[in-house]
Design an enzyme around this catalytic site. Structure first.
Site, short mmCIF file in Angstrom:
data_model
loop_
_atom_site.label_atom_id
_atom_site.label_comp_id
_atom_site.label_asym_id
_atom_site.label_seq_id
_atom_site.Cartn_x
_atom_site.Cartn_y
_atom_site.Cartn_z
CD GLU A 156 -2.80 -1.41 2.34
OE1 GLU A 156 -2.80 -0.53 3.22
OE2 GLU A 156 -3.50 -2.44 2.40
CG ASN A 198 -0.84 -6.95 -1.28
OD1 ASN A 198 -1.53 -7.44 -2.17
ND2 ASN A 198 -1.24 -6.88 -0.02
CG HIS A 234 -9.90 -5.15 0.56
ND1 HIS A 234 -10.26 -6.22 1.37
CD2 HIS A 234 -8.56 -5.02 0.71
CE1 HIS A 234 -9.18 -6.70 1.97
NE2 HIS A 234 -8.14 -5.99 1.58
CD GLU A 271 -4.83 -7.68 1.66
OE1 GLU A 271 -5.66 -6.88 2.11
OE2 GLU A 271 -3.61 -7.56 1.84
CG ASP A 273 -12.94 -8.07 1.75
OD1 ASP A 273 -12.87 -7.09 0.99
OD2 ASP A 273 -12.36 -8.11 2.85
O1 G3I Z 1 -5.02 -8.08 18.84
C1 G3I Z 1 -5.59 -6.88 19.36
C2 G3I Z 1 -6.28 -7.13 20.67
O2 G3I Z 1 -5.33 -7.52 21.60
C3 G3I Z 1 -7.02 -5.87 21.10
O3 G3I Z 1 -7.75 -6.13 22.25
C4 G3I Z 1 -7.96 -5.38 20.02
C5 G3I Z 1 -8.66 -4.08 20.39
O4 G3I Z 1 -9.03 -3.36 19.24
O5 G3I Z 1 -7.23 -5.17 18.84
C6 G3I Z 1 -6.60 -6.33 18.36
O6 G3I Z 1 -5.89 -6.00 17.22
C7 G3I Z 1 -6.66 -5.83 16.05
C8 G3I Z 1 -6.12 -6.75 14.96
O7 G3I Z 1 -6.79 -6.52 13.75
C9 G3I Z 1 -6.31 -8.22 15.33
O8 G3I Z 1 -7.66 -8.52 15.48
C10 G3I Z 1 -6.53 -4.39 15.58
O9 G3I Z 1 -7.17 -3.51 16.50
C11 G3I Z 1 -7.15 -4.23 14.22
O10 G3I Z 1 -6.84 -2.92 13.74
C12 G3I Z 1 -6.57 -5.24 13.27
O11 G3I Z 1 -7.22 -5.06 12.03
C13 G3I Z 1 -6.58 -5.65 10.92
C14 G3I Z 1 -6.26 -4.56 9.91
O12 G3I Z 1 -5.69 -5.14 8.75
C15 G3I Z 1 -5.29 -3.54 10.45
O13 G3I Z 1 -4.87 -2.70 9.47
C16 G3I Z 1 -7.51 -6.67 10.31
O14 G3I Z 1 -7.68 -7.76 11.21
C17 G3I Z 1 -6.95 -7.17 8.99
O15 G3I Z 1 -7.92 -7.94 8.34
C18 G3I Z 1 -6.60 -5.99 8.10
O16 G3I Z 1 -6.02 -6.46 6.92
C19 G3I Z 1 -5.61 -5.49 5.98
C20 G3I Z 1 -4.34 -6.01 5.33
O17 G3I Z 1 -3.37 -6.30 6.29
C21 G3I Z 1 -3.81 -5.00 4.30
N1 G3I Z 1 -4.84 -4.65 3.34
C22 G3I Z 1 -6.11 -4.19 3.91
C23 G3I Z 1 -6.66 -5.22 4.88
C24 G3I Z 1 -8.00 -4.81 5.44
O18 G3I Z 1 -7.91 -3.66 6.20
#
Ligand code: G3I
Length: 360
Positions: A156, A198, A234, A271, A273
């Site tokens: 990105e 990516n 996405h 990715e 969806d």
């Molecule tokens: O693990 C912590 C947990 O300990 C905490 O209590 C909780 C509170 O918010 O957060 C948890 O972390 C979260 C993490 O996912 C795991 O669940 C983060 O807040 C959350 O921001 C994070 O989101 C991820 C996101 O990327 C972050 O940018 C998504 O799961 C993930 O699907 C998403 O994936 C991205 C790709 O990496 C790049 N392309 C876009 C895609 C979608 O946004």
């Protein structure tokens, strides 16, 4: 690895698809996996977060030969403070891959997001930040050398108009940070991982896709190695508050893939969806199914499209509702792990391609 998978690997290796073919050894009937295997491409995958949901293991086993760790290999997970590497979580995914003979699309080395403040706000000068990047790439790539089939080296890096995103990397190092990242990834690639750029919205935003093509050329102009471009996909099946709809037609998708594939790199949907306004009606789910169908067809229509990854298994855990309120239902299985129309549309799109590897 079983003999059958070695034989399958050899057969596919003779095709024009220049990408690893590991992980095609299992035998399941009428799954995404089985149909994709017949297509001669390298992989069909899902984003994976390991959780206490046995149904997810069954679905992975039946439908996929690859996965992308959803969060565990990102910088904040692997190096939360400088030179303090925490691999426990990522190691679980490496073990899962080995146990289940799955490819891993490793994600991601250089990104502005999920980057700890010690990097983004560290105030490093050019030389020191390059050193920080090198240490991270070296430690993470070497640890997972026997696991990663592909690596998202850079994630990105572009704005929607195709210019470079303003990040600590760009501000401190300039655009050279891109070829530097790929040079370092090649240097520490002790396995056989394909090296990817990516990004999202490359599927229909021509300016951004042109930016991705420029990145491919830039890396090559520095004598560097880039093997592939990941189109995150996405998408939205209809207009939502956060996305234009409907999703692109098949010709647009194919043209977007060709924009970088024609430069001699692999391409993949990394990715996928397809979100919508929720709760969905039967009609909306059918439109989504049609969208998944043409995504699959577009990949299989482009010889250099080596595979597809869906960004999660069940709508129950998708990242979308938490980020885009009132949107979601974007995946192939619903919250009760039932196959949605999207599953069948996607499968049909994959099957639409006749056996391919022997006539290329
Ligand atoms: O693990 C912590 C947990 O300990 C905490 O209590 C909780 C509170 O918010 O957060 C948890 O972390 C979260 C993490 O996912 C795991 O669940 C983060 O807040 C959350 O921001 C994070 O989101 C991820 C996101 O990327 C972050 O940018 C998504 O799961 C993930 O699907 C998403 O994936 C991205 C790709 O990496 C790049 N392309 C876009 C895609 C979608 O946004």
């Amino acid at each position: 690895m079983r003999v059958s998978s070695i034989v399958a690997g050899l057969a596919l290796a003779s095709s024009a698809v220049a990408s690893p073919t590991f992980g095609w050894g299992k035998k399941h009937r009428d799954s995404l996996y089985k149909s994709m295997k017949k297509s001669g491409r390298s992989f069909i995958g899902t984003a994976l977060t390991l959780r206490d949901e046995p149904r997810e293991d069954e679905i992975v086993d039946a439908n996929f030969n690859a996965f992308t760790p959803e969060n565990s290999m990102k910088w904040e997970s692997t190096e939360p403070s400088q030179n303090n590497f925490t691999f426990d979580d990522a190691d679980r995914y490496a073990a899962y891959a080995k146990k289940n003979h799955l490819q891993v699309h490793c994600h991601t080395l250089v990104w502005h997001s999920q980057l700890p403040a010690w990097v983004s706000e560290g105030g490093f000068d050019n030389k020191t930040l390059i050193g920080v990047m090198e240490n991270h790439i070296k430690k993470v790539m070497t640890r997972y050398a026997s696991v990663c089939t592909r690596w998202d080296v850079l994630n990105e890096a572009l704005n929607e108009n195709g210019t470079y995103r303003d990040t600590v990397w760009l501000r401190t190092i300039g655009e050279a940070y891109i070829p530097i990242a790929f040079r370092l990834a090649k240097k520490y690639n002790r396995g056989h991982a394909k090296l990817y750029y990516n990004d999202y919205n490359l599927e229909y935003n021509e300016e951004k896709t042109a930016g991705a093509a420029r990145i491919v050329k830039l890396i090559k102009s520095y004598g560097g190695c880039i093997d592939g471009v990941g189109y995150q996909a996405h998408l939205a099946s209809e207009s939502t508050p956060t996305a234009p709809g409907p999703a692109p037609d098949q010709a647009t998708l194919e043209a977007a893939l060709h924009a970088t594939a024609d430069l001699g790199v692999d391409v993949a949907y990394t990715e996928i969806d397809v979100r919508m306004n929720t709760p969905p009606s039967a009609e909306q789910l059918q439109v989504q199914s049609d969208t998944y169908n043409r995504i699959a067809k577009s990949c299989l229509a482009v010889r250099k499209c080596v595979g597809m990854t869906v960004w999660g298994i069940s709508d129950k855990y998708s990242w979308i509702p938490g980020v885009f309120e009132g949107e979601g239902a974007a995946l192939l299985w619903n919250e009760d792990y039932e196959k949605k129309p999207a599953y069948y549309g996607f499968l049909k799109g994959i099957k639409a391609k006749k056996w391919g590897w022997w006539w290329w």
